[in-house]
Scaffold this active site. Structure first.
Site, PDB file in Angstrom:
ATOM      1  CB  SER A  88     -17.310  32.487 -10.982  1.00  0.00           C
ATOM      2  OG  SER A  88     -18.491  31.939 -11.497  1.00  0.00           O
ATOM      3  CG  MET A 126     -28.855  30.447  -4.815  1.00  0.00           C
ATOM      4  SD  MET A 126     -29.224  29.884  -6.497  1.00  0.00           S
ATOM      5  CE  MET A 126     -30.058  28.342  -6.109  1.00  0.00           C
ATOM      6  CB  ILE A 185     -38.082  33.834  -6.058  1.00  0.00           C
ATOM      7  CG1 ILE A 185     -37.523  32.522  -6.625  1.00  0.00           C
ATOM      8  CG2 ILE A 185     -39.131  34.435  -6.986  1.00  0.00           C
ATOM      9  CD1 ILE A 185     -38.532  31.435  -6.825  1.00  0.00           C
ATOM     10  CG  HIS A 205     -31.342  29.495 -15.888  1.00  0.00           C
ATOM     11  ND1 HIS A 205     -31.627  29.266 -14.550  1.00  0.00           N
ATOM     12  CD2 HIS A 205     -31.643  28.352 -16.543  1.00  0.00           C
ATOM     13  CE1 HIS A 205     -32.103  28.035 -14.422  1.00  0.00           C
ATOM     14  NE2 HIS A 205     -32.122  27.465 -15.603  1.00  0.00           N
ATOM     15  CG  ASP A 240     -35.018  30.643 -14.172  1.00  0.00           C
ATOM     16  OD1 ASP A 240     -34.401  31.643 -13.764  1.00  0.00           O
ATOM     17  OD2 ASP A 240     -34.918  29.528 -13.630  1.00  0.00           O
ATOM     18  CD  GLU A 285     -23.512  30.679 -15.982  1.00  0.00           C
ATOM     19  OE1 GLU A 285     -24.638  30.216 -15.894  1.00  0.00           O
ATOM     20  OE2 GLU A 285     -22.778  30.877 -14.986  1.00  0.00           O
TER      21      GLU A 285
HETATM   22  C1  GRF Z   1     -24.335  30.520 -12.325  1.00  0.00           C
HETATM   23  O1  GRF Z   1     -23.978  29.338 -12.948  1.00  0.00           O
HETATM   24  C2  GRF Z   1     -25.657  31.038 -12.824  1.00  0.00           C
HETATM   25  O2  GRF Z   1     -26.051  30.511 -14.042  1.00  0.00           O
HETATM   26  C3  GRF Z   1     -26.641  30.598 -11.786  1.00  0.00           C
HETATM   27  O3  GRF Z   1     -25.941  30.567 -10.581  1.00  0.00           O
HETATM   28  C4  GRF Z   1     -24.554  30.328 -10.844  1.00  0.00           C
HETATM   29  C5  GRF Z   1     -23.785  31.295 -10.012  1.00  0.00           C
HETATM   30  O4  GRF Z   1     -22.417  31.058 -10.045  1.00  0.00           O
HETATM   31  N1  GRF Z   1     -27.783  31.487 -11.781  1.00  0.00           N
HETATM   32  P1  GRF Z   1     -21.392  32.132  -9.495  1.00  0.00           P
HETATM   33  O5  GRF Z   1     -21.798  32.437  -8.067  1.00  0.00           O
HETATM   34  O6  GRF Z   1     -21.483  33.340 -10.379  1.00  0.00           O
HETATM   35  O7  GRF Z   1     -20.052  31.474  -9.576  1.00  0.00           O
END
Ligand code: GRF
Length: 189
Positions: free
Chosen positions: A15, A88, A90, A107, A143, A172
């Site tokens: 998203s 996801m 590092i 984040h 982070d 975000e």
């Molecule tokens: C987001 O909420 C971001 O803060 C975290 O992972 C999530 C990813 O969401 N790092 P999306 O895949 O962008 O919907």
């Protein structure tokens, strides 16, 4: 304006990727998304790559030297900024050192609070009264890089993990593009 060539890294829904794609279609937005990298073959976010005809690569992170492959792909395409958007994995110190250019992450908390995963659960358990999101540079510690922008909102008694996630993500989607604009006003690279 000459846009910087960007690569977005994802693992899931995408998203934030979607919000960045939408903003980057605006002439005055400082980046153009030239590549999307996913470490998950089934990442929903890849649908945005297909929908908007943006080249994408799926990386098999079980392979040795997969980061070298990523570095080769981004150097072939002259990428000058990486934005992590729900990626996801590092990044290794070596990767960060070799890329040499800005790497950003978003984040879902007010860093330095609640670094790492399961953020919403921990925020609810800790009975926080305020939360939000943070856009920051990626350094070799999780982070922990320099903060570019934070946005916050109040947590209501009726909030739960689900509602917190929805509210945070709405924030975000505005914050990531705004942080990128702010970054390009301040640095030249
Ligand atoms: C987001 O909420 C971001 O803060 C975290 O992972 C999530 C990813 O969401 N790092 P999306 O895949 O962008 O919907």
């Amino acid at each position: 304006m000459v846009k910087k060539r960007a690569c977005i890294f994802i693992s899931g829904k995408g998203s934030n990727l979607n919000s960045l794609i939408k903003r980057s279609r605006d002439n005055s937005f400082p980046i153009k998304i030239n590549l999307i990298i996913s470490n998950k073959v089934n990442a929903e976010g890849l649908n945005y790559a297909k929908k908007f005809s943006i080249p994408f690569i799926i990386i098999d992170t079980s392979k040795k030297n997969y980061e070298i492959k990523i570095l080769n792909e981004i150097s072939k395409r002259n990428i000058s900024i990486i934005c992590l958007a729900g990626y996801m994995k590092i990044l290794s110190k070596r990767f960060i050192r070799q890329f040499k250019r800005p790497i950003l992450n978003i984040h879902p908390s007010l860093l330095p609070k609640f670094k790492g995963i399961n953020t919403y659960k921990r925020i609810i358990e800790k009975k926080e009264r305020i939360t939000g999101c943070t856009v920051h540079f990626v350094n070799e510690y999780l982070d922990s890089g320099k903060i570019i922008l934070k946005k916050s909102f109040e947590i209501k008694d009726s909030d739960n993990e689900r509602s917190l996630k929805i509210k945070t993500q709405i924030m975000e989607h505005k914050s990531y593009p705004e942080a990128i604009i702010r970054l390009f006003k301040n640095i030249n690279f």
